[in-house]
Design a protein around this motif. Structure first.
Motif, PDB file in Angstrom:
ATOM      1  N   ALA A 193      49.563 -15.800 -12.347  1.00 40.57           N
ATOM      2  CA  ALA A 193      49.152 -17.168 -12.866  1.00 40.57           C
ATOM      3  C   ALA A 193      49.339 -18.106 -11.869  1.00 40.57           C
ATOM      4  CB  ALA A 193      50.100 -17.664 -14.085  1.00 40.57           C
ATOM      5  N   SER A 194      50.437 -18.039 -10.952  1.00 40.91           N
ATOM      6  CA  SER A 194      50.309 -18.748  -9.744  1.00 40.91           C
ATOM      7  C   SER A 194      49.273 -18.668  -8.919  1.00 40.91           C
ATOM      8  CB  SER A 194      51.712 -18.436  -9.243  1.00 40.91           C
ATOM      9  OG  SER A 194      51.809 -19.347  -8.014  1.00 40.91           O
ATOM     10  N   ASP A 195      48.968 -17.563  -8.568  1.00 38.60           N
ATOM     11  CA  ASP A 195      47.841 -17.173  -7.738  1.00 38.60           C
ATOM     12  C   ASP A 195      46.430 -17.669  -8.303  1.00 38.60           C
ATOM     13  OD1 ASP A 195      48.984 -16.034  -5.334  1.00 38.60           O
ATOM     14  OD2 ASP A 195      48.848 -13.933  -6.229  1.00 38.60           O
ATOM     15  N   ILE A 196      46.307 -17.512  -9.494  1.00 39.78           N
ATOM     16  CA  ILE A 196      45.029 -17.989 -10.023  1.00 39.78           C
ATOM     17  C   ILE A 196      45.228 -19.538 -10.159  1.00 39.78           C
ATOM     18  CG2 ILE A 196      43.776 -18.012 -12.299  1.00 39.78           C
ATOM     19  CD1 ILE A 196      45.063 -15.288 -13.109  1.00 39.78           C
ATOM     20  N   ASP A 197      45.979 -20.258 -10.446  1.00 43.15           N
ATOM     21  CA  ASP A 197      45.935 -21.470 -10.466  1.00 43.15           C
ATOM     22  C   ASP A 197      45.716 -22.115  -9.106  1.00 43.15           C
ATOM     23  OD1 ASP A 197      46.539 -21.620 -13.012  1.00 43.15           O
ATOM     24  OD2 ASP A 197      48.777 -22.010 -13.135  1.00 43.15           O
ATOM     25  N   THR A 198      46.536 -21.646  -8.034  1.00 37.07           N
ATOM     26  CA  THR A 198      46.245 -22.064  -6.680  1.00 37.07           C
ATOM     27  C   THR A 198      44.958 -21.821  -6.245  1.00 37.07           C
ATOM     28  OG1 THR A 198      48.696 -21.522  -5.982  1.00 37.07           O
ATOM     29  CG2 THR A 198      46.998 -21.505  -4.272  1.00 37.07           C
ATOM     30  N   CYS A 199      44.201 -20.605  -6.447  1.00 36.17           N
ATOM     31  CA  CYS A 199      42.752 -20.594  -6.162  1.00 36.17           C
ATOM     32  C   CYS A 199      41.839 -21.780  -6.835  1.00 36.17           C
ATOM     33  CB  CYS A 199      42.476 -19.141  -6.263  1.00 36.17           C
ATOM     34  SG  CYS A 199      43.270 -18.074  -5.190  1.00 36.17           S
ATOM     35  N   TYR A 200      42.066 -21.815  -7.851  1.00 33.58           N
ATOM     36  CA  TYR A 200      41.397 -22.806  -8.563  1.00 33.58           C
ATOM     37  C   TYR A 200      41.366 -24.475  -7.906  1.00 33.58           C
ATOM     38  CZ  TYR A 200      38.924 -19.672 -11.843  1.00 33.58           C
ATOM     39  OH  TYR A 200      38.437 -18.896 -12.404  1.00 33.58           O
ATOM     40  N   GLN A 201      42.731 -24.737  -7.613  1.00 38.54           N
ATOM     41  CA  GLN A 201      43.023 -25.591  -6.995  1.00 38.54           C
ATOM     42  C   GLN A 201      42.708 -25.842  -5.519  1.00 38.54           C
ATOM     43  OE1 GLN A 201      47.275 -26.068  -7.231  1.00 38.54           O
ATOM     44  NE2 GLN A 201      47.494 -26.203  -9.578  1.00 38.54           N
ATOM     45  N   LEU A 202      42.324 -24.800  -5.087  1.00 37.73           N
ATOM     46  CA  LEU A 202      41.958 -24.697  -3.717  1.00 37.73           C
ATOM     47  C   LEU A 202      40.383 -24.828  -3.716  1.00 37.73           C
ATOM     48  CD1 LEU A 202      44.125 -22.329  -2.020  1.00 37.73           C
ATOM     49  CD2 LEU A 202      44.140 -24.860  -1.536  1.00 37.73           C
ATOM     50  N   GLY A 203      39.759 -24.651  -4.764  1.00 40.65           N
ATOM     51  CA  GLY A 203      38.116 -24.747  -4.874  1.00 40.65           C
ATOM     52  C   GLY A 203      37.522 -23.296  -5.217  1.00 40.65           C
ATOM     53  N   ALA A 204      38.270 -22.424  -5.676  1.00 34.85           N
ATOM     54  CA  ALA A 204      37.352 -21.307  -6.256  1.00 34.85           C
ATOM     55  C   ALA A 204      36.792 -21.336  -7.334  1.00 34.85           C
ATOM     56  CB  ALA A 204      38.566 -20.186  -6.344  1.00 34.85           C
ATOM     57  N   ASN A 205      35.319 -20.793  -7.132  1.00 31.22           N
ATOM     58  CA  ASN A 205      34.507 -20.942  -8.172  1.00 31.22           C
ATOM     59  C   ASN A 205      34.889 -20.109  -9.356  1.00 31.22           C
ATOM     60  OD1 ASN A 205      32.992 -21.674  -5.734  1.00 31.22           O
ATOM     61  ND2 ASN A 205      32.088 -22.972  -7.111  1.00 31.22           N
ATOM     62  N   SER A 206      35.385 -18.912  -9.069  1.00 28.26           N
ATOM     63  CA  SER A 206      35.866 -17.968 -10.214  1.00 28.26           C
ATOM     64  C   SER A 206      36.998 -17.132  -9.695  1.00 28.26           C
ATOM     65  CB  SER A 206      34.488 -17.057 -10.408  1.00 28.26           C
ATOM     66  OG  SER A 206      34.576 -15.990 -11.616  1.00 28.26           O
ATOM     67  N   TYR A 207      37.639 -16.446 -10.514  1.00 22.42           N
ATOM     68  CA  TYR A 207      38.689 -15.535 -10.089  1.00 22.42           C
ATOM     69  C   TYR A 207      38.544 -14.388 -10.823  1.00 22.42           C
ATOM     70  CZ  TYR A 207      43.247 -14.132  -8.623  1.00 22.42           C
ATOM     71  OH  TYR A 207      44.323 -13.507  -8.042  1.00 22.42           O
ATOM     72  N   LEU A 208      38.538 -13.052 -10.447  1.00 25.63           N
ATOM     73  CA  LEU A 208      38.516 -12.040 -11.026  1.00 25.63           C
ATOM     74  C   LEU A 208      39.399 -11.123 -10.608  1.00 25.63           C
ATOM     75  CD1 LEU A 208      34.513 -11.100 -10.499  1.00 25.63           C
ATOM     76  CD2 LEU A 208      35.383 -12.128 -12.690  1.00 25.63           C
ATOM     77  N   THR A 209      40.285 -10.447 -11.460  1.00 31.29           N
ATOM     78  CA  THR A 209      41.184  -9.216 -11.094  1.00 31.29           C
ATOM     79  C   THR A 209      40.721  -8.129 -10.970  1.00 31.29           C
ATOM     80  OG1 THR A 209      42.721 -10.819 -12.427  1.00 31.29           O
ATOM     81  CG2 THR A 209      43.394  -8.751 -11.842  1.00 31.29           C
ATOM     82  N   LYS A 210      41.055  -7.403  -9.774  1.00 35.45           N
ATOM     83  CA  LYS A 210      40.496  -6.055  -9.674  1.00 35.45           C
ATOM     84  C   LYS A 210      41.294  -5.144 -10.721  1.00 35.45           C
ATOM     85  CE  LYS A 210      40.103  -6.337  -4.490  1.00 35.45           C
ATOM     86  NZ  LYS A 210      40.541  -6.009  -3.424  1.00 35.45           N
ATOM     87  N   THR A 211      40.731  -4.265 -11.072  1.00 33.27           N
ATOM     88  CA  THR A 211      41.244  -3.086 -11.952  1.00 33.27           C
ATOM     89  C   THR A 211      41.321  -1.954 -11.350  1.00 33.27           C
ATOM     90  OG1 THR A 211      39.237  -2.236 -13.196  1.00 33.27           O
ATOM     91  CG2 THR A 211      40.084  -4.549 -13.747  1.00 33.27           C
ATOM     92  N   ILE A 212      42.179  -0.892 -11.926  1.00 30.25           N
ATOM     93  CA  ILE A 212      42.105   0.244 -11.363  1.00 30.25           C
ATOM     94  C   ILE A 212      41.040   1.289 -12.052  1.00 30.25           C
ATOM     95  CG2 ILE A 212      44.464   0.336 -10.480  1.00 30.25           C
ATOM     96  CD1 ILE A 212      45.333   1.879 -12.490  1.00 30.25           C
ATOM     97  N   GLN A 213      40.472   0.965 -13.102  1.00 28.25           N
ATOM     98  CA  GLN A 213      39.628   1.522 -13.807  1.00 28.25           C
ATOM     99  C   GLN A 213      38.143   1.243 -13.320  1.00 28.25           C
ATOM    100  OE1 GLN A 213      40.590   0.493 -17.577  1.00 28.25           O
ATOM    101  NE2 GLN A 213      41.509   2.305 -18.075  1.00 28.25           N
ATOM    102  N   TYR A 214      37.459   2.090 -12.711  1.00 32.22           N
ATOM    103  CA  TYR A 214      36.167   1.789 -12.252  1.00 32.22           C
ATOM    104  C   TYR A 214      35.198   1.204 -13.157  1.00 32.22           C
ATOM    105  CZ  TYR A 214      31.715   2.232  -9.921  1.00 32.22           C
ATOM    106  OH  TYR A 214      30.404   1.915  -9.421  1.00 32.22           O
TER     107      TYR A 214
END
Length: 149
Positions: free
Chosen positions: A102-123
């Motif tokens: 949650a900290s990384d996600i919040d930080t990225c949006y505060q820095l101006g990210a337009n979207s945040y996607l989490t990589k998954t190990i399932q292709y």
């Protein structure tokens, strides 16, 4: 459609993740050229100097897929520098990271990210996320005039 002519910049140090992304791009018939920067310093060199160095495209990318944990300048710093640069800030940056913190996600949006996607190990799940990303950012969204050819 001008987005179809602009490159997609992938900032990813992991060769396996980049290969999986390329497979997903092909599966979803991405027409845009795909560029890869393997670290944050290379990404900044390209973005801040587009059109100036031999071998780099003469246009800014339509979107940037940005990993957070990169060698050298990390993704958070790249995001912050791009979003603080008046020439670059309107480029959509989609953070694509293994971190679901949650900290990384919040930080990225505060820095101006337009979207945040989490990589998954399932292709299959990753491929679905990439398909939605392509459909939205490259086929449906209207980008700012500054990014148009």
């Amino acid at each position: 459609m001008y987005n179809a002519l602009k490159p997609v910049l992938v900032v990813e140090d992991n060769a396996e993740d980049f290969t999986a992304l390329n497979r997903a791009f092909r599966k979803h018939a991405l027409q845009n050229p795909v560029l890869r920067c393997e670290d944050g310093d290379q990404a900044l060199e390209y973005l801040q100097g587009y059109g100036q160095a031999a071998g780099w495209p003469q246009v800014l990318p339509a979107i940037v897929l940005l990993d957070l944990n990169l060698p050298g300048t990390d993704g958070r710093a790249v995001l912050e520098m791009v979003k603080n640069d008046p020439r670059l800030r309107s480029i959509p940056i989609i953070v694509f990271s293994t971190s679901s913190s949650a900290s990384d996600i919040d930080t990225c949006y505060q820095l101006g990210a337009n979207s945040y996607l989490t990589k998954t190990i399932q292709y299959g799940a990753m491929e679905e996320k990439i398909g939605v990303t392509i459909k939205y950012w490259l086929r449906a969204a209207e980008l700012p005039q500054a990014l148009q050819v």
